[in-house]
Design a protein around this motif. Sequence first.
Motif, short mmCIF file in Angstrom:
data_model
loop_
_atom_site.label_atom_id
_atom_site.label_comp_id
_atom_site.label_asym_id
_atom_site.label_seq_id
_atom_site.Cartn_x
_atom_site.Cartn_y
_atom_site.Cartn_z
N ALA A 52 29.83 33.01 60.48
CA ALA A 52 30.55 33.94 61.36
C ALA A 52 31.18 35.10 60.59
O ALA A 52 31.27 36.22 61.12
N VAL A 53 31.64 34.86 59.38
CA VAL A 53 32.28 35.92 58.59
C VAL A 53 31.79 35.84 57.15
O VAL A 53 31.25 34.82 56.71
N GLY A 54 32.02 36.95 56.41
CA GLY A 54 31.74 36.95 54.99
C GLY A 54 32.98 36.56 54.21
O GLY A 54 34.02 36.20 54.77
N GLU A 55 32.86 36.66 52.91
CA GLU A 55 33.99 36.45 52.02
C GLU A 55 34.63 37.80 51.70
O GLU A 55 34.02 38.85 51.94
N PRO A 56 35.85 37.80 51.16
CA PRO A 56 36.50 39.08 50.87
C PRO A 56 35.64 40.04 50.05
O PRO A 56 35.62 41.25 50.32
N ILE A 57 34.91 39.52 49.07
CA ILE A 57 34.10 40.40 48.23
C ILE A 57 33.01 41.10 49.03
O ILE A 57 32.59 42.22 48.69
N ASP A 58 32.53 40.49 50.11
CA ASP A 58 31.51 41.12 50.94
C ASP A 58 32.06 42.37 51.63
O ASP A 58 31.40 43.41 51.68
N VAL A 98 41.35 44.93 49.74
CA VAL A 98 40.85 43.71 50.38
C VAL A 98 41.61 42.51 49.82
O VAL A 98 41.82 42.40 48.61
N TRP A 99 42.02 41.60 50.71
CA TRP A 99 42.79 40.44 50.27
C TRP A 99 42.65 39.31 51.29
O TRP A 99 42.06 39.48 52.36
N GLU A 100 43.19 38.17 50.94
CA GLU A 100 43.23 37.05 51.88
C GLU A 100 44.60 36.39 51.82
O GLU A 100 45.31 36.46 50.81
N THR A 101 44.96 35.76 52.93
CA THR A 101 46.24 35.06 53.03
C THR A 101 46.02 33.77 53.81
O THR A 101 45.27 33.76 54.79
N THR A 102 46.67 32.71 53.39
CA THR A 102 46.69 31.49 54.18
C THR A 102 48.12 31.26 54.67
O THR A 102 49.04 31.10 53.86
N TYR A 103 48.31 31.28 55.97
CA TYR A 103 49.61 31.03 56.58
C TYR A 103 49.72 29.53 56.87
O TYR A 103 48.91 28.99 57.63
N GLU A 104 50.69 28.88 56.27
CA GLU A 104 50.91 27.47 56.56
C GLU A 104 51.87 27.39 57.74
O GLU A 104 53.08 27.44 57.60
N GLN A 105 51.30 27.28 58.92
CA GLN A 105 52.06 27.37 60.16
C GLN A 105 52.48 25.98 60.64
O GLN A 105 51.69 25.03 60.55
N VAL A 106 53.67 25.87 61.17
CA VAL A 106 54.14 24.62 61.76
C VAL A 106 54.07 24.78 63.28
O VAL A 106 54.83 25.56 63.87
N PHE A 114 41.40 40.13 55.06
CA PHE A 114 41.82 41.47 55.44
C PHE A 114 41.04 42.50 54.61
O PHE A 114 40.78 42.29 53.42
N ALA A 115 40.75 43.64 55.21
CA ALA A 115 40.14 44.75 54.48
C ALA A 115 40.60 46.06 55.09
O ALA A 115 40.57 46.23 56.31
N VAL A 116 41.01 46.98 54.23
CA VAL A 116 41.44 48.31 54.66
C VAL A 116 40.69 49.34 53.82
O VAL A 116 40.68 49.25 52.58
N GLY A 117 40.07 50.30 54.49
CA GLY A 117 39.39 51.38 53.79
C GLY A 117 39.99 52.72 54.16
O GLY A 117 40.43 52.93 55.29
N HIS A 118 40.00 53.65 53.19
CA HIS A 118 40.57 54.98 53.40
C HIS A 118 39.66 56.01 52.77
O HIS A 118 39.27 55.86 51.61
N ARG A 119 39.31 57.06 53.54
CA ARG A 119 38.49 58.13 52.99
C ARG A 119 39.42 59.28 52.56
O ARG A 119 40.05 59.90 53.40
N THR A 120 39.49 59.46 51.26
CA THR A 120 40.34 60.52 50.74
C THR A 120 39.61 61.87 50.77
O THR A 120 38.37 61.91 50.79
N GLY A 121 40.37 62.94 50.76
CA GLY A 121 39.77 64.28 50.81
C GLY A 121 39.89 65.00 49.50
O GLY A 121 40.53 64.58 48.59
#
Length: 257
Positions: free
Chosen positions: A164-170, A184-192, A250-257
């Motif tokens: 269903a999804v790739g890994e962060p490096i993808d 690009v990063w990943e987080t694991t939330y330990e939710q109660v 998570f992944a965020v991309g920005h096109r600089t000018g």
Amino acid sequence: MRWDPGLYGRHAGHRGRPFLDLLARVGHEAPRSVVDLGCGSGELTEVLARRWPTAQVVGIDSSAEMVGAARRRTALPNLRFQLGDLRNYEPGADDVLVTNAALQWVPGHQGLLARWAAALPVGGWLALQVPGNFSAPSHALLRSHAGSGQWASRLRGVLRHDDAVGEPIDYLGILLAAGLEADVWETTYEQVLPGEDAVLDWVRGAALRSVLDALSEDEAAEFEAGYGALLREAYPRGEHGTVFGFRRIFAVGHRTG
């Protein structure tokens, strides 16, 4: 697939936290056009409209139930919602594109993401978040239970969580290939989670939806009974509730000018 806005929103606080963490990495100060692809019931799209009150913000979702709920809950002047399939979305001069917990439902979404990234204008931002917990017991047990006994033939082809999804490096590679600066990063939330059968109640809102849609009411109840027993063993309830690890990519991309 039919969505239940009330059921999905039962854990709105936990489900919304990754969106806020994603949005914190988007640095646009005054976008003119902001699009939320796969907006669901609109609560988080409203966050976009309040952050950027001078922008025109559009939420798009393929679920009529979700779009209807979104339209009923808010009347911000710079916010509107429309029914649409994000696979068909062609970005124009959008300054910010956001897609939160939606791309995992789209087979081959990496190609779609590459197209959006390539079309991003100078100064534009593209932000995405997808679940990374498909190997967790909640999802692994769902797949194994759906593939066992009487359910194997009834549910064949319904679940596709393995790819269903790739890994962060993808996702990093996709954004860099489009010429974007990438974060690009990943987080694991330990939710109660509170209450009885807490993890089952959680997955009813999303991962379990396709299975329930494929079964009759009686079959769905029987399937849930067996799956719920497996979840109770994998996620025992403790003194303070049930701990549920919630890994996100998570992944965020920005096109600089």
